[in-house]
Design a protein around this motif. Structure first.
Motif, PDB file in Angstrom:
ATOM      1  N   GLY A  23     -58.888 -10.064  20.994  1.00  0.00           N
ATOM      2  CA  GLY A  23     -57.792  -9.613  21.852  1.00  0.00           C
ATOM      3  C   GLY A  23     -58.263  -9.345  23.262  1.00  0.00           C
ATOM      4  O   GLY A  23     -58.001  -8.292  23.843  1.00  0.00           O
ATOM      5  N   ASP A  24     -58.960 -10.336  23.849  1.00  0.00           N
ATOM      6  CA  ASP A  24     -59.571 -10.146  25.166  1.00  0.00           C
ATOM      7  C   ASP A  24     -58.563 -10.066  26.293  1.00  0.00           C
ATOM      8  O   ASP A  24     -58.833  -9.445  27.325  1.00  0.00           O
ATOM      9  N   VAL A  25     -57.395 -10.703  26.128  1.00  0.00           N
ATOM     10  CA  VAL A  25     -56.377 -10.715  27.182  1.00  0.00           C
ATOM     11  C   VAL A  25     -55.042 -10.323  26.565  1.00  0.00           C
ATOM     12  O   VAL A  25     -54.571 -10.974  25.637  1.00  0.00           O
ATOM     13  N   VAL A  26     -54.455  -9.264  27.089  1.00  0.00           N
ATOM     14  CA  VAL A  26     -53.178  -8.769  26.572  1.00  0.00           C
ATOM     15  C   VAL A  26     -52.181  -8.679  27.718  1.00  0.00           C
ATOM     16  O   VAL A  26     -52.564  -8.679  28.891  1.00  0.00           O
ATOM     17  N   GLU A  72     -49.979  -7.360  21.901  1.00  0.00           N
ATOM     18  CA  GLU A  72     -50.643  -8.657  22.075  1.00  0.00           C
ATOM     19  C   GLU A  72     -49.650  -9.790  21.858  1.00  0.00           C
ATOM     20  O   GLU A  72     -48.648  -9.629  21.153  1.00  0.00           O
ATOM     21  N   THR A  73     -49.924 -10.935  22.433  1.00  0.00           N
ATOM     22  CA  THR A  73     -49.080 -12.095  22.172  1.00  0.00           C
ATOM     23  C   THR A  73     -49.489 -12.751  20.860  1.00  0.00           C
ATOM     24  O   THR A  73     -50.672 -12.793  20.506  1.00  0.00           O
ATOM     25  N   ARG A 117     -54.053  -8.832  31.140  1.00  0.00           N
ATOM     26  CA  ARG A 117     -55.013  -7.765  31.426  1.00  0.00           C
ATOM     27  C   ARG A 117     -56.205  -7.909  30.494  1.00  0.00           C
ATOM     28  O   ARG A 117     -56.038  -8.032  29.271  1.00  0.00           O
ATOM     29  N   ALA A 118     -57.396  -7.903  31.053  1.00  0.00           N
ATOM     30  CA  ALA A 118     -58.605  -8.003  30.236  1.00  0.00           C
ATOM     31  C   ALA A 118     -58.896  -6.651  29.590  1.00  0.00           C
ATOM     32  O   ALA A 118     -58.896  -5.612  30.256  1.00  0.00           O
ATOM     33  N   LEU A 133     -58.096 -19.617  21.393  1.00  0.00           N
ATOM     34  CA  LEU A 133     -56.938 -18.934  21.973  1.00  0.00           C
ATOM     35  C   LEU A 133     -56.490 -17.775  21.099  1.00  0.00           C
ATOM     36  O   LEU A 133     -56.061 -16.734  21.604  1.00  0.00           O
ATOM     37  N   GLN A 134     -56.578 -17.922  19.783  1.00  0.00           N
ATOM     38  CA  GLN A 134     -56.174 -16.821  18.922  1.00  0.00           C
ATOM     39  C   GLN A 134     -57.037 -15.597  19.174  1.00  0.00           C
ATOM     40  O   GLN A 134     -56.522 -14.490  19.385  1.00  0.00           O
ATOM     41  N   THR A 135     -58.344 -15.753  19.162  1.00  0.00           N
ATOM     42  CA  THR A 135     -59.217 -14.589  19.361  1.00  0.00           C
ATOM     43  C   THR A 135     -59.104 -14.043  20.776  1.00  0.00           C
ATOM     44  O   THR A 135     -59.276 -12.853  21.005  1.00  0.00           O
ATOM     45  N   THR A 136     -58.781 -14.902  21.743  1.00  0.00           N
ATOM     46  CA  THR A 136     -58.633 -14.457  23.126  1.00  0.00           C
ATOM     47  C   THR A 136     -57.405 -13.573  23.294  1.00  0.00           C
ATOM     48  O   THR A 136     -57.434 -12.581  24.030  1.00  0.00           O
ATOM     49  N   PHE A 137     -56.334 -13.910  22.596  1.00  0.00           N
ATOM     50  CA  PHE A 137     -55.059 -13.245  22.830  1.00  0.00           C
ATOM     51  C   PHE A 137     -54.703 -12.150  21.823  1.00  0.00           C
ATOM     52  O   PHE A 137     -53.833 -11.331  22.104  1.00  0.00           O
TER      53      PHE A 137
END
Length: 483
Positions: A311-314, A354-355, A79-80, A291-295
């Motif tokens: 945390g753009d995608v959780v 978050e992952t 989810r964005a 990937l770290q900042t994205t997730f």
């Protein structure tokens, strides 16, 4: 093929003598640069050129971010959050918001082709020549497979009236504009046949290649594992099962136990990795698109006081529900994979689960090696292949290997659709936030049930849009339906 890309690369190289296509002989600097076919006259130059093919995978459009993150957010796993506005359009499945790996993958394919073209002309030992050939064929197969996943239907699930075929095949390197061709799109099966042929040769050539350099380099076991995946997507189930068995016996990657699995995600090199994209300190993608900042917003585990990424995608509520669906008598979640998800910070807005699969494992924030193939996949590939072949008892055995390792109880008595659904569920839980989910739903022909709206498999947005510049430059290239 791919005229716009090669014009862009050639123009850039004339200014910078960059990654490849320089028209004159120059020193191979840095050691991961390829300058031209004339530069590929020594073992050192070939080695640098092969390293350049690996480095192509680091692009944000490829395994630096998109091939891992976007299949999660296109599907029902991710989810964005809108913390940075990135990947919101992909989450909403807006037309044209999809993978954009066309240019970067063809760039890497051309690099691999240049090396393959040069190998017969360079003085090398047989072992060196075989190793370089096997590595380049493995990488070319991987990049063509990633293109097919994005821009074409899979052999197991096709909408005939929307089908425009596969992606253009180029099996020779291009250095100058007169060499550029304008091919049409071959059939889907033709491209899959070529991918599997590349992997067959790679397996043969990599037979004597040592595994001592780790999963950052192609090995026989990695090629067998990729063959198993491609064959599963192609509906070649006996081959998928057979190559999964060979990959498991190869000695590449170490299947983890219940007590070591989570810890494997905290080390720079995941012990389960059969092939992964390696990042050195100087190759840090950074705080915007790693990937770290994205997730995740976390900098370190459990520290909700310090904010790092966006945390753009959780994970979606549905994914978390699946992870928490099996509990003991006291109500405790049994699945150890749930431990890879934890509460993030409030520094970017609302606090989310978050992952933490990517959390600066190389010792530096936003710097992670990226597993592309893990050994756990071989059990699930084989479980599904066995199910398709009517070998349900064997399928349950492989399924339970993953379940018990994950802290779950063994399943007994599953059959038919219930067995297949459990295999697919375990694929979802095992590879969440590793870039598998969208492709699994696509190859199964399943609708994506998600908020804010569902995406039916029959919707044209299941396929990515070929770059407009490619269509404009090649009249033989057909755009995907409705774009």
């Amino acid at each position: 093929m791919n005229t716009h890309m090669f014009k862009r690369v050639l123009a850039t190289s004339m200014l910078t003598c960059g990654l490849f296509a320089c028209s004159s002989l120059v020193d191979v600097k840095p050691k991961t640069a390829i300058d031209s076919s004339t530069a590929l006259t020594s073992q050192e130059a070939v080695n640098a050129a092969v390293n350049a093919v690996y480095d192509a995978l680091q692009s944000t459009d490829l395994y630096g971010r998109d091939l891992i993150a976007i299949p999660e957010v296109l599907s029902d796993n991710g989810r964005a959050t809108n913390n940075s506005s990135r990947l919101v359009a992909e989450y909403q499945n807006q037309p044209g918001s999809h993978l954009i790996n066309w240019t970067q993958d063809y760039y890497g394919i051309n690099q691999a082709n240049l090396v393959l073209d040069a190998l017969p002309k360079v003085t090398l030992t047989d072992a060196q020549r075989n190793s370089y050939m096997g590595q380049c064929l493995f990488l070319r197969a991987l990049m063509y497979f990633d293109l097919m996943k994005s821009y074409a239907y899979m052999p197991t699930a096709i909408i005939p009236e929307y089908n425009r075929g596969g992606v253009p095949l180029s099996l020779s390197g291009v250095l100058t504009l007169p060499q550029v061709l304008f091919p049409s799109r071959p059939g889907i099966d033709e491209v899959y046949t070529q991918i599997l042929a590349d992997l067959t040769t790679a397996i043969d050539k990599l037979g004597a290649t040592a595994n001592s350099r780790g999963p950052a380099y192609a090995t026989k076991g990695a090629a067998q594992a990729l063959y198993s995946r491609v064959a599963l997507y192609a509906g070649k189930y006996q081959e998928s099962a057979d190559f999964a068995t060979s990959a498991l016996a190869s000695g590449v990657g170490t299947f983890q136990s219940k007590t070591t699995y989570v810890a494997g995600w905290r080390t720079a090199v995941n012990p389960e990795s059969m092939f992964e994209v390696n990042f050195q300190t100087s190759e840090n993608i950074g705080v915007n698109t790693s990937l770290q900042t994205t997730f995740t917003t976390l900098v370190t585990l459990g520290n909700t006081a310090t904010t790092g990424g966006f945390g753009d995608v959780v994970p979606t509520a549905a994914l978390l529900a699946d992870l928490e669906s099996e509990k003991d008598a006291a109500g405790n979640v049994l699945d150890i994979r749930r431990q890879l998800y934890e509460l993030g910070t409030k520094g970017r807005g609302a606090q989310n689960i978050e992952t933490t699969k990517f959390l600066g494992k190389n010792g530096t924030i936003n710097l992670d090696n990226v597993p592309v193939i893990r050994i756990s996949e071989m059990y699930l590939n084989r479980a599904e292949a066995y199910y398709r072949l009517g070998r349900e008892a064997d399928a349950i055995k492989d399924l339970n290997t993953i379940r018990t390792r994950s802290g779950l109880t063994e399943k007994t008595g599953l059959t038919g659709t219930a067995l297949l659904d459990e295999i697919i569920k375990q694929r979802r839980l095992e590879f969440a936030f590793e870039g598998h989910r969208f492709w699994d739903l696509k190859r199964l022909g399943r609708d994506i049930v998600k908020l804010p709206t569902n995406l039916p498999f029959t919707d044209y947005r299941v396929l990515a849009r070929i770059p407009i510049s490619e269509i404009n430059n090649n009249r033989n290239l057909k755009q995907n339906y409705n774009y």
